[in-house]
Write a protein that holds these residues in place. Structure first.
Motif, PDB file in Angstrom:
ATOM      1  N   SER A  68       9.972 -97.815  12.543  1.00  0.00           N
ATOM      2  CA  SER A  68      10.025 -97.311  11.177  1.00  0.00           C
ATOM      3  C   SER A  68      11.140 -98.020  10.414  1.00  0.00           C
ATOM      4  N   PHE A  69      10.897 -98.163   9.140  1.00  0.00           N
ATOM      5  CA  PHE A  69      11.864 -98.845   8.270  1.00  0.00           C
ATOM      6  C   PHE A  69      12.573 -97.828   7.407  1.00  0.00           C
ATOM      7  N   GLU A  70      13.857 -98.060   7.237  1.00  0.00           N
ATOM      8  CA  GLU A  70      14.598 -97.222   6.283  1.00  0.00           C
ATOM      9  C   GLU A  70      14.412 -97.823   4.890  1.00  0.00           C
ATOM     10  N   THR A  71      13.881 -97.050   4.000  1.00  0.00           N
ATOM     11  CA  THR A  71      13.781 -97.534   2.619  1.00  0.00           C
ATOM     12  C   THR A  71      14.450 -96.528   1.705  1.00  0.00           C
ATOM     13  N   LYS A  72      14.559 -96.884   0.441  1.00  0.00           N
ATOM     14  CA  LYS A  72      15.203 -95.988  -0.518  1.00  0.00           C
ATOM     15  C   LYS A  72      14.471 -94.656  -0.584  1.00  0.00           C
TER      16      LYS A  72
ATOM     17  N   PRO B 116      12.316 -92.920   5.309  1.00  0.00           N
ATOM     18  CA  PRO B 116      11.796 -93.803   6.358  1.00  0.00           C
ATOM     19  C   PRO B 116      10.287 -94.021   6.204  1.00  0.00           C
ATOM     20  N   VAL B 117       9.869 -95.247   6.484  1.00  0.00           N
ATOM     21  CA  VAL B 117       8.445 -95.571   6.462  1.00  0.00           C
ATOM     22  C   VAL B 117       8.033 -95.878   7.883  1.00  0.00           C
ATOM     23  N   LYS B 118       7.064 -95.159   8.393  1.00  0.00           N
ATOM     24  CA  LYS B 118       6.637 -95.404   9.768  1.00  0.00           C
ATOM     25  C   LYS B 118       5.578 -96.503   9.746  1.00  0.00           C
ATOM     26  N   ALA B 119       5.976 -97.713  10.082  1.00  0.00           N
ATOM     27  CA  ALA B 119       5.047 -98.834  10.022  1.00  0.00           C
ATOM     28  C   ALA B 119       4.195 -98.897  11.282  1.00  0.00           C
ATOM     29  N   LEU B 120       4.769 -98.489  12.403  1.00  0.00           N
ATOM     30  CA  LEU B 120       4.004 -98.442  13.645  1.00  0.00           C
ATOM     31  C   LEU B 120       4.235 -97.080  14.268  1.00  0.00           C
TER      32      LEU B 120
ATOM     33  N   GLY C  64      -7.397-104.412   9.736  1.00  0.00           N
ATOM     34  CA  GLY C  64      -6.919-103.205   9.056  1.00  0.00           C
ATOM     35  C   GLY C  64      -6.513-103.563   7.655  1.00  0.00           C
ATOM     36  N   GLU C  65      -6.361-102.518   6.850  1.00  0.00           N
ATOM     37  CA  GLU C  65      -6.002-102.740   5.464  1.00  0.00           C
ATOM     38  C   GLU C  65      -4.575-103.247   5.346  1.00  0.00           C
ATOM     39  N   SER C  66      -4.255-103.661   4.150  1.00  0.00           N
ATOM     40  CA  SER C  66      -2.888-104.063   3.869  1.00  0.00           C
ATOM     41  C   SER C  66      -1.956-102.883   4.120  1.00  0.00           C
ATOM     42  N   GLY C  67      -0.836-103.167   4.780  1.00  0.00           N
ATOM     43  CA  GLY C  67       0.136-102.115   5.031  1.00  0.00           C
ATOM     44  C   GLY C  67      -0.162-101.277   6.243  1.00  0.00           C
ATOM     45  N   SER C  68      -1.170-101.649   7.003  1.00  0.00           N
ATOM     46  CA  SER C  68      -1.521-100.821   8.150  1.00  0.00           C
ATOM     47  C   SER C  68      -0.621-101.100   9.352  1.00  0.00           C
ATOM     48  N   GLY C  69       0.203-102.151   9.265  1.00  0.00           N
ATOM     49  CA  GLY C  69       1.165-102.378  10.345  1.00  0.00           C
ATOM     50  C   GLY C  69       0.858-103.569  11.214  1.00  0.00           C
ATOM     51  N   LYS C  70      -0.096-104.386  10.820  1.00  0.00           N
ATOM     52  CA  LYS C  70      -0.510-105.520  11.637  1.00  0.00           C
ATOM     53  C   LYS C  70       0.647-106.502  11.831  1.00  0.00           C
ATOM     54  N   SER C  71       1.232-106.901  10.715  1.00  0.00           N
ATOM     55  CA  SER C  71       2.315-107.882  10.802  1.00  0.00           C
ATOM     56  C   SER C  71       3.513-107.293  11.533  1.00  0.00           C
ATOM     57  N   THR C  72       3.788-106.039  11.277  1.00  0.00           N
ATOM     58  CA  THR C  72       4.933-105.416  11.935  1.00  0.00           C
ATOM     59  C   THR C  72       4.750-105.440  13.450  1.00  0.00           C
ATOM     60  N   PHE C  73       3.545-105.212  13.878  1.00  0.00           N
ATOM     61  CA  PHE C  73       3.301-105.257  15.307  1.00  0.00           C
ATOM     62  C   PHE C  73       3.595-106.659  15.854  1.00  0.00           C
TER      63      PHE C  73
ATOM     64  N   LEU D 214      11.037-110.547  15.979  1.00  0.00           N
ATOM     65  CA  LEU D 214      11.598-110.680  14.628  1.00  0.00           C
ATOM     66  C   LEU D 214      12.019-109.305  14.129  1.00  0.00           C
ATOM     67  N   GLU D 215      11.401-108.276  14.685  1.00  0.00           N
ATOM     68  CA  GLU D 215      11.862-106.912  14.441  1.00  0.00           C
ATOM     69  C   GLU D 215      12.018-106.266  15.808  1.00  0.00           C
ATOM     70  N   GLU D 216      12.976-105.377  15.945  1.00  0.00           N
ATOM     71  CA  GLU D 216      13.091-104.654  17.204  1.00  0.00           C
ATOM     72  C   GLU D 216      12.429-103.293  17.046  1.00  0.00           C
TER      73      GLU D 216
ATOM     74  N   ASP E 130      -1.055-114.780  12.110  1.00  0.00           N
ATOM     75  CA  ASP E 130      -0.991-113.631  11.199  1.00  0.00           C
ATOM     76  C   ASP E 130      -1.600-114.033   9.863  1.00  0.00           C
ATOM     77  N   GLU E 131      -2.822-113.639   9.632  1.00  0.00           N
ATOM     78  CA  GLU E 131      -3.536-114.001   8.400  1.00  0.00           C
ATOM     79  C   GLU E 131      -3.427-115.500   8.168  1.00  0.00           C
ATOM     80  N   ALA E 132      -3.511-116.254   9.250  1.00  0.00           N
ATOM     81  CA  ALA E 132      -3.197-117.677   9.154  1.00  0.00           C
ATOM     82  C   ALA E 132      -4.174-118.421   8.257  1.00  0.00           C
TER      83      ALA E 132
HETATM   84  N1  ATP Z   1      11.201-104.869   6.088  1.00  0.00           N
HETATM   85  C1  ATP Z   1      10.533-103.770   5.728  1.00  0.00           C
HETATM   86  N2  ATP Z   1      11.209-102.750   5.150  1.00  0.00           N
HETATM   87  C2  ATP Z   1      10.566-101.629   4.776  1.00  0.00           C
HETATM   88  N3  ATP Z   1       9.254-101.412   4.953  1.00  0.00           N
HETATM   89  C3  ATP Z   1       8.525-102.389   5.543  1.00  0.00           C
HETATM   90  C4  ATP Z   1       9.139-103.605   5.932  1.00  0.00           C
HETATM   91  N4  ATP Z   1       8.184-104.401   6.481  1.00  0.00           N
HETATM   92  C5  ATP Z   1       7.028-103.680   6.405  1.00  0.00           C
HETATM   93  N5  ATP Z   1       7.231-102.470   5.854  1.00  0.00           N
HETATM   94  C6  ATP Z   1       6.252-101.419   5.629  1.00  0.00           C
HETATM   95  O1  ATP Z   1       5.590-101.206   6.838  1.00  0.00           O
HETATM   96  C7  ATP Z   1       4.205-100.993   6.636  1.00  0.00           C
HETATM   97  C8  ATP Z   1       3.399-101.984   7.461  1.00  0.00           C
HETATM   98  O2  ATP Z   1       3.609-103.290   6.981  1.00  0.00           O
HETATM   99  P1  ATP Z   1       2.928-104.595   7.574  1.00  0.00           P
HETATM  100  O3  ATP Z   1       3.507-105.769   6.904  1.00  0.00           O
HETATM  101  O4  ATP Z   1       2.999-104.529   9.043  1.00  0.00           O
HETATM  102  O5  ATP Z   1       1.420-104.421   7.128  1.00  0.00           O
HETATM  103  P2  ATP Z   1       0.206-105.431   7.319  1.00  0.00           P
HETATM  104  O6  ATP Z   1      -0.800-104.678   8.052  1.00  0.00           O
HETATM  105  O7  ATP Z   1       0.674-106.703   7.868  1.00  0.00           O
HETATM  106  O8  ATP Z   1      -0.260-105.626   5.822  1.00  0.00           O
HETATM  107  P3  ATP Z   1      -0.790-106.957   5.057  1.00  0.00           P
HETATM  108  O9  ATP Z   1      -2.211-107.073   5.341  1.00  0.00           O
HETATM  109  O10 ATP Z   1      -0.540-106.636   3.638  1.00  0.00           O
HETATM  110  O11 ATP Z   1       0.020-108.088   5.562  1.00  0.00           O
HETATM  111  C9  ATP Z   1       3.959-101.107   5.139  1.00  0.00           C
HETATM  112  O12 ATP Z   1       3.913 -99.799   4.608  1.00  0.00           O
HETATM  113  C10 ATP Z   1       5.171-101.824   4.641  1.00  0.00           C
HETATM  114  O13 ATP Z   1       5.472-101.411   3.354  1.00  0.00           O
END
Ligand code: ATP
Ligand code: ATP
Ligand code: MG
Ligand code: MG
Lengths: 495, 536, 322, 279
Positions: free
Chosen positions: B279-283, B286-290, B307-316, B323-325, B437-439
């Motif tokens: 999860s990310f700390e935002t203003k 917290p946002v639970k990305a995974l 998955g849709e944008s923001g579903s957490g693919k890149s974060t995974f 790149l993220e712990e 990643d969306e290469a």
């Molecule tokens: N550095 C960050 N700080 C705060 N929130 C983040 C950060 N990186 C990602 N998030 C949040 O985590 C969630 C998942 O993001 P992620 O980039 O993994 O999505 P994605 O599936 O790759 O989307 P996309 O298809 O748009 O690339 C989103 O809600 C995003 O806003």
């Protein structure tokens, strides 16, 4: 004489206080001399006049000095002035004013003899005493305020100065102006003539010149002007100027030389320093003509001046030769400019460094703020340092202090900073200072002047001559040897 | 008479170079004309010429005519043009995120549409705005009206833009890639909305896109553009049935046939993750990305994550490579649990996985030559100065790049070439796993096809395991051996593509499937036939 | 909301304490102490006298103790006594502060208004001769040392033309009252304020032009044009409005710096403000005054930043949400 | 080089380069043309410029050659401008770079410190530093650098921070290059262009700053600088305004030239490349 009107006088730097003796700067004295008075003032020829003193007398053996006081004087708060005030003032300033403190060991006691007579009993004759009791050394302050044990500087009454002078302080807008008004109870009938007296604070010399030109000030001393402006301002239609009013002070500009430190311990080198300076150039270019050449330690307007004293006329070749034969090894020596005194001093320093380089001395400038400057002088931690000192009318007061070995020790930035020590000079000065016969005194001072000049313990530069510039409608502005530092009781303005 | 009639339009840059070279087409009332073509082909320039909003004073219409309702727009006085804009002709832009002023409220910005034209709707402005929001299917219209743009999602903003565009019943709506920045599901809704509004108001629509799926979904007429020239035009029907121009055919053929793979079956996973939380700390808290993600990747396979944008693919992917712990969970590579290792060992293990990023221009240091980019990696991985150069040249061969590119800078390469360099750089670290990643999404469709082929080729030659992150279900279905579907940080389905996409479908997967545009012409789902057959 | 303000304030207090500490230590590390200075000025080098002064001023205590005492005093708004004037530093500052605030404030407003107007005009007429003239003007003002411009102005407007007074805040001895006194003050304010404003004005003009040019190229501005808005309105409502963000940030930084920048102007124009007080005290080694002015100016910078932060909430709705 | 091209294709750019070259050459040639230094009294004081061709710019209040003083002044002003900019850029780059690249606690600590420096009014702090450590070239350079580095640090931090998130940096980190190496070879070069623009601005600011300090009498007393000349000639401004005017004009032209070049440099940067990440 006409009554009324407002007089605006430029003042710089702004004094920290209007109470006498808190600050030793010239500006402070210009301010408090209107509020407080001393026992004496001095004519242009340095003849003493009574201010608070009615009459005075030195006993024949020179050991008792009796002063009769005026009996019609009132303090600004209405209290009557009497001899207790003088005794209290002496007691305060014998501690607070380092100047008087230097004289104090020679004074056994000061006592009131009735309400209007004060007696000074002396340990040794002090023929110069009447100059040592000038306003700048001993201002008369009220016993009913300062008679207690409270430290003088911290007295709560210091916010509202109470003097006997012709003007009272009414308003002080810091950084802007100080306003004084006529003291209606002044002890000289009919005086003062002006109603309002303003001291206008303008930190920038150019600003002062423009302000005078524009008419927002009426009086300005050349000592706080750019000298280049003096001639122009004096020549304005509604302007006049006088160079009188400095006789008591006779500001003597020189460069302290640290006599204890090689190579300055070598007399050849010190003489070389003196020969290296082109005094005419300094007078004409640096001080725009407002200076005169010096002849040694005593100023030409001071008593017992001997014009025969060696003046070290500019001689570059001689200076070079002397440097050659001296123990100087080519190392860098630094000059501390007194640029806080005005921009002429900075320019003077630049000239001096160049002049020293021209005779083969590797010189440079080391500038600092006043505090550090004075600290270094106090500690005698310097090579060369610019300075000018007042002479206070009599060499016994203003000259000896700079050349006797007794004061050749770290501690004060005003005494023998040069660390000049010469037994014969000591003997001559001691004898002269205590000699009651004026002719013998003159002879002794003469010998001392020659002796000191030969040793060249400092680099003599110039006697400064600062005209006072003022509007033509102002009359009787400069009437005694203290110039702007006298009480202005007789100044009047033509309508 | 056509609403918009463009004849022999020429747009010139700085008086020298033609960007649009004599284009002619028309848009009829109540009809949608699609302008298709790859990036840089001049689509936006045409739209901007109609609005007289060319991006710089150096770019101007140098020939031809644009007639709106029979009236020529070329050289029309500024005031007259202004009166048309927003009223008779309105426009929506590709990026809804930046088409609204971020520091001003929705209401004030909407209001300007009315005030600029001095038009007072009979029911009052507020009521009219709310009505338009209703039509645009915006939830809670009054709240939206009092919001700032940043308080709305991308889809909502785009709908606000559409509402504004429709506010004065324009005769012509120009939509410049209005859905490219949006999710497929949102895209589907927006496309439907435009269709409905058009039907209700009888508006003529000029729709710009580069996606033939979208064309198939909404176009009545199609204009195919390439390098500023029309290569083919006609009704959508005719074009999809039998395009005459090779280029059009290429674009159409780039859309993969629906052919989900059967899956690889059970095998010991090469990468095994379980319970990964990030999860990310935002203003805004917290946002639970995974959220408790467990995914395993089998050796030598291509695993797709969709998955849709923001579903957490890149974060995974980022948690995988470090790149993220991750906040919690286990990650094991080749049997070693790297989350338990020392940071230095962990970095070494992770070098087995290399990433190819979405945007090839951002992924290359603009100040390093291609050669340096690759050799730096080689040298960090044990090559000496001498061998690195040869190895780098060999890698260029591997990704089918000319060796001459060794001394070039990234800006001297095309997008596809840059992406090849990125792949070469990834290979330089000698990875076992390649994470894409969306290469491909930043590349033109035709280039995408070549890159897919390259991936396939590399995979077999180097025995690579590939983690393929995409939002394009068609592509995922085509190339992936296994599939994971993510929604808001959770895995909602995983397994063989054929099973997930054609068997018992998770409601979210269903939604994604339905949102794929152009299904009439390019069928998806169980029993879908190749599109070439449909179009015949 | 209240919590963020509280924590922001707390953060700033910590910064202020650090600033005070650092300044205190820096100043005390200087050679020479005030006792020596006073002794020097009153022409007494007597070591016993100096020791007594030191004891009275608390200078004989360990530095850390002095610092502690000082911080404690500051907390109750006691900035100590001036060594030279024997008066509370706070009084000295407060009696001069209004002059500085008026001077810096006027200069600031002038700079902001004129700079923004100039930058706006240049951006709107980008590429034309108007733009070139404004850009040249702002680059010249940026590059001219403003004390130099001030000197030249005094010579021209005071000495030669006699239009404006050369310094001070009022015609001394004129005894003006009421509106006449205010007018007199303004008359004195014109030159110093303009001179201090020039540099900042040039900075704003450049900044506004650059940021408006940036904003003018954004998609939402294009979208505004596409709505059929009158171009003038687009410039005001969209471009200028959005450009306020960087301008506000810059204004926050500049507002505080202007206060310190008045040291030069106040010296040249004999303006009795705290800038000159600081310079005089610095030269005179009146430590308490120096540190006092420093604290007050830092406080002004901090307050200016706080105001900017609050303004930001107004200008940028995005920050309001968090 | 594209930077040179973009400077030399604008007319004001050519003029700016020309002026700077003149100032630079003057600075370099000063010791050769006036081996005795600037302080030598050469002739009658207050000579007008262009009267006596041995002293083409006239003489000052002490009869020193203004041409010599202006040329030595160029040495000091340009020298101090460049050196203090170099020092503050180095300082700011180090602090900002470390903060931006490492992030986390280091970042917030360093940024707090930077913030503190920004809270203190610049000019006052510089005065204080010089007064405390007495005026000399070193203390002037230190004072200017101490007050000018924070904006550099912030810019550097922002650049490093955004570059750190850039994919090519991440790719470099992933591929096994050390962080130190990545910071130096990948991040630093890309962070430089905005810093160069800022450095140009800072040289201008430093020159102005130094001149203001010298004007107040806080410059090194042994060297001539343009600000010192203005301050020194202030005394005689009513009679000899040109003595004040010339050094002021020199400062103005130099700063204008540097600004123009700064503008040209910033124009020459690929806007596409720089804008994108800042969103
Ligand atoms: N550095 C960050 N700080 C705060 N929130 C983040 C950060 N990186 C990602 N998030 C949040 O985590 C969630 C998942 O993001 P992620 O980039 O993994 O999505 P994605 O599936 O790759 O989307 P996309 O298809 O748009 O690339 C989103 O809600 C995003 O806003
Ligand atoms: N401001 C500009 N200055 C110069 N050339 C430009 C500018 N904007 C676009 N171009 C050029 O004009 C050509 C057409 O651009 P246009 O924006 O119309 O492409 P597009 O088909 O809309 O592409 P995309 O799908 O990427 O939006 C491109 O080659 C582009 O490089
Ligand atoms: Mg486009
Ligand atoms: Mg992603």
């Amino acid at each position: 004489q006409e009554r009324g009107g407002t007089l605006k006088v430029a003042l710089n730097p702004e004094p920290p206080s209007a109470v006498a003796g808190i600050s030793g700067t010239g500006a402070a004295q210009i301010l408090y001399s209107k509020i407080y008075e001393g026992l004496f003032s001095y004519d242009f020829d340095l003849t003493p006049r009574g201010v608070l003193a009615e009459s005075w007398e030195m006993s024949d053996d020179g050991l008792r000095f009796t002063v009769k006081l005026k009996d019609n004087v009132r303090w600004h708060d209405g209290e009557a002035f009497d001899s207790d005030d003088v005794v209290t003032s002496y007691n305060v300033f014998a501690k607070e004013s380092p100047n008087l403190a230097a004289l104090a060991p020679k004074i056994a006691s000061v006592t009131a003899n009735g309400p209007y007579e004060v007696v000074f009993d002396l340990n040794t004759p002090v023929p110069a005493l009447v100059y040592g009791l000038a306003l700048g050394w001993l201002a008369i302050i009220p016993d009913h305020i300062y008679g207690g044990d409270a430290p003088y500087r911290d007295n709560p009454a210091n916010d509202t100065p109470v003097g006997t002078g012709p003007f009272k302080l009414v308003e002080w807008e810091k950084g802007n102006f100080i306003k004084l008004v006529r003291n209606d109870d002044y002890h000289v009938e009919g005086q003062p003539y002006i109603d309002d007296l303003y001291f206008v604070i303008i930190p920038d010399s150019q600003g002062r010149a423009v302000a005078y030109e524009q008419g927002s000030i009426d009086v300005v001393s050349a000592s706080i002007l750019e000298l280049y402006d003096v001639e122009r301002l004096a020549a304005l239609d509604d302007s006049q100027s006088t160079s009188q009013g400095w006789e008591l002070f006779s500001p003597h500009a020189f460069v302290w030389v640290n006599n204890e430190k090689p190579p300055f311990d070598d007399r050849n080198f010190r003489q070389a320093l003196n020969y290296a300076m082109d005094k005419e150039f300094i007078r004409d270019v640096v001080f725009s003509g407002m200076a005169r050449p010096t002849h040694g330690a005593v100023g030409s307007r001071t008593r017992f001046f001997d014009p025969e004293t060696e003046g070290y006329a500019f001689d570059r070749d001689k200076a070079r030769e002397l440097v050659e034969v001296s123990s100087y090894d080519g190392r860098e020596i630094t000059l501390m400019p007194a640029s806080f005194l005005g921009s002429s001093w900075g320019r003077l320093a630049e000239y001096q460094v160049q002049a020293l380089k021209d005779v083969g001395i590797n010189a440079s400038l080391d500038s600092m703020d006043v505090g550090t400057f004075l600290k270094k002088l106090s500690e005698r931690d310097y090579d060369l340092a610019q300075m000018y000192l007042y002479q206070w009318g009599d060499p016994g007061i203003g000259v000896s202090r700079s050349f006797v070995s007794a004061t050749a020790k770290p501690g004060s930035p005003w005494n023998n900073v040069a660390m000049y020590q010469d037994a014969e000079t000591d003997a001559l000065l001691a004898a002269a200072d205590a000699e009651t016969d004026p002719d013998k005194r003159a002879g002794l001072y003469s010998q001392a002047q020659h002796r000191i000049a030969g040793d060249a313990p400092v680099i003599w530069i110039a006697e400064l001559d600062f005209p006072t510039i003022y509007k033509a409608r102002v009359h009787d502005l400069i009437t005694d040897a203290a110039g702007l530092s006298s009480n202005f009781a007789g100044v009047w303005i033509e309508k | 008479m056509s609403v918009l009639d463009i004849t022999d339009l020429r747009v010139t840059f700085a008086g020298l170079q033609d960007i649009v070279k004599g284009v002619s087409f028309a848009v009829e009332a109540g009809q949608t004309t699609c302008l298709v073509g790859e990036s840089g082909s001049g689509k936006s320039m045409i739209a901007n010429s109609v609005m007289d909003l060319l991006p710089s004073s150096k770019i101007r219409v140098s020939g031809g005519d644009i007639r709106f309702d029979g009236r020529s727009l070329v050289g029309l006085p500024v005031a007259d043009m202004r009166a048309l804009r927003g009223a008779a002709i309105s426009m929506i832009f590709q990026d809804p995120m930046s088409a609204l002023n971020p520091v001003r409220g929705i209401r004030t910005q909407f209001d300007e549409v009315f005030s600029s034209h001095g038009i007072e709707p009979h029911q009052g402005r507020r009521a009219r705005m709310l009505e338009l929001f209703e039509l645009a299917r915006l939830p809670d219209p009054p709240r939206i009206l009092d919001s700032y743009p940043f308080e709305l999602s991308g889809g909502q903003r785009q709908r606000v833009m559409i509402s504004m565009a429709m506010a004065l019943n324009p005769k012509l709506l120009i939509a410049d890639e209005p859905t490219t920045a949006l999710d497929v599901t949102t895209q589907a809704q927006i496309l439907r909305l435009i269709r409905e509004l058009q039907r209700d108001f009888g508006t003529a629509v000029l729709f710009i896109t580069h996606d033939f799926g979208v064309v198939a979904q909404i176009a009545d007429d199609v204009v195919v553009l390439r390098h500023g020239e029309v290569v083919e035009q006609g009704s959508a029907e005719t074009l999809l049935r039998g395009a005459t121009h090779d280029y059009t055919n290429e674009l159409i053929a780039a859309i993969p046939d629906w052919a989900p793979r059967p899956g690889t079956g059970a095998q010991t996973p090469f990468i095994d993750t379980s319970g990964v939380v990030k999860s990310f700390e935002t203003k805004g808290g917290p946002v639970k990305a995974l959220d408790d993600v467990s995914i395993s990747v089998k050796p030598g396979e291509t695993l797709g994550i969709v998955g849709e944008s923001g579903s957490g693919k890149s974060t995974f992917a980022k948690c995988l490579v470090g790149l993220e712990e991750a906040n919690a969970g286990k990650i094991a590579v080749a049997g070693t649990e790297i989350t338990a290792l020392s940071p230095a060992r962990r970095r070494a293990e992770r070098r087995l996985m290399q990433v190819v990023f979405q945007d090839p221009s951002a992924a290359l240091n603009p100040r390093h030559t291609i050669g340096r980019t690759i050799t730096d990696v080689l040298r960090a991985n044990g090559h000496g100065r001498a061998t690195a150069r040869d190895a780098a040249l060999a890698l260029l061969d591997d990704v089918r790049l000319n060796r001459q590119f060794f001394d070039r800078f990234p800006h001297e390469l095309s997008g596809g070439q840059r992406q090849r360099v990125c792949i070469a750089r990834a290979l330089a670290a000698d990875p076992k796993v390649l994470i894409a990643d969306e290469a491909l999404s930043a590349l033109d469709v035709s280039v995408q096809r070549q890159m897919l082929a390259l991936f396939d080729d590399l995979k077999t030659r180097r025995n690579l395991t590939i983690l393929f992150i995409t939002h394009d279900l068609r592509v995922a279905a085509e190339i992936c051996d296994d599939l994971v579907v993510m929604q808001s940080g959770r895995v909602v389905a995983s397994g063989a593509p054929a099973e997930i996409l054609e068997g018992e479908m998770h409601p979210y997967v269903r939604e994604l499937m339905d949102a794929i545009p152009g299904q009439d012409w390019f069928p998806v789902g169980a029993g879908a036939v190749p599109h070439s057959e449909v179009r015949r | 909301m209240a919590r963020t303000i509280l924590s922001e304030t707390l953060k700033r207090i910590i910064v202020l304490v650090l600033v005070i500490t650092a300044t205190f230590l820096l100043v005390r590390s200087a050679p020479g102490d005030p006792a020596e200075f006073i002794a020097g000025e009153s022409a007494s080098g007597d070591p016993a006298f100096i020791e007594a002064l030191r004891a009275r001023m608390g200078l004989d205590k360990p530095l850390i103790v002095q610092l502690g005492i000082y911080l404690g005093d500051v907390a109750v708004l006691d900035l100590g006594m001036s060594y030279r004037e024997g008066r509370p530093v706070l009084d000295m500052i407060l009696e001069r502060l209004p002059n500085t605030l008026i001077l810096a404030g006027t200069a600031f407003v002038m700079a902001l208004v004129m700079g923004t107007a100039a930058g706006f005009t240049a951006a709107v007429f980008r590429g034309t001769w108007i733009d070139r003239v404004i850009s040249l003007g702002s680059v010249l003002f940026f590059a001219s040392p403003y004390y130099w411009v001030a000197l030249l102005a005094i010579i021209l407007f005071s000495a030669k033309l006699g239009w404006l007074p050369s310094g001070g805040t009022q015609t001394i001895g004129a005894g003006y009252e009421g509106a006449r006194a205010v007018l007199d003050y303004i008359h004195h304010l014109i030159m110093p304020a303009t001179a201090s404003a020039l540099f900042t004005m040039a900075i704003y003009a450049r900044l506004v032009r650059a940021s408006m040019t940036d904003v003018a190229n954004t998609l939402f501005v294009k979208a505004a044009h596409a709505k059929g808005m009158v171009p003038g309105r687009v410039w005001f409502r969209h471009v200028l409005r959005t450009s306020l963000l960087p301008i506000t940030t810059m204004a926050g930084v500049q507002a505080g710096q202007l206060v310190a920048g008045t040291i030069l102007t106040e010296t040249v124009f004999a303006w009795p403000g705290i800038g000159r007080l600081m310079y005089d005290s610095l030269v005179a080694r009146d430590y308490n005054v120096v540190i006092g002015v420093f604290i007050v100016t830092s406080l002004i910078v901090i307050l200016a930043n706080l105001v900017v932060d609050l303004l930001y909430r107004f200008v940028d709705p995005r920050t309001r949400a968090a | 080089m594209p930077i040179w091209k973009s400077i030399l294709t604008r007319p004001d750019g050519i003029l700016a380069v020309l002026l700077l070259v003149i100032a630079g050459v003057a600075a370099l040639l000063a010791p050769a043309l006036f081996p005795d230094g600037p302080w030598r009294m050469a002739a009658r004081p207050f000579q007008l410029p262009l009267q006596d061709m041995r002293h083409p710019l006239g003489t000052d209040a002490l009869g020193r050659d203004m041409a010599a003083m202006m040329m030595y002044g160029a040495r000091t002003s340009l020298g101090i401008g460049l050196v203090s900019t170099a020092v503050s850029v180095l300082l700011g780059l180090t602090v900002g770079g470390i903060a931006g690249f490492l992030g986390g606690r280091v970042d917030s600590f360093l940024m707090r410190a930077t913030e503190m420096f920004q809270t203190v009014p610049n000019f006052a702090l510089a005065l204080l530093l010089i007064a405390v450590y007495s005026p000399s070239i070193t203390s002037v350079v230190v004072a200017i650098s101490v007050v000018s580095w924070p904006p550099v640090a912030r810019l550097a931090r922002a650049e490093f921070l955004s570059l750190r998130r850039r994919e090519f940096v991440q790719a470099a980190l992933l591929s096994g290059q050390t962080r130190f190496r990545v910071a130096f070879s990948q991040v630093l070069p890309n962070a430089l262009s905005p810093l160069i623009v800022m450095a140009a601005l800072m040289v201008s600011m430093s020159i102005l700053f130094e001149s203001a300090l010298s004007f107040l009498g806080l410059g090194d007393p042994n060297v001539v600088s343009w600000g010192y000349l203005i301050g020194a000639a202030r005394a005689v401004i009513s009679q000899s305004w040109w003595l004040t005017f010339m050094p002021g004009l020199a400062i103005m032209l130099t700063v204008v030239s540097i600004s123009i070049i700064g503008d040209a440099i910033s124009d020459s940067q690929d806007p596409f490349f720089d804008r994108r990440e800042s969103v």
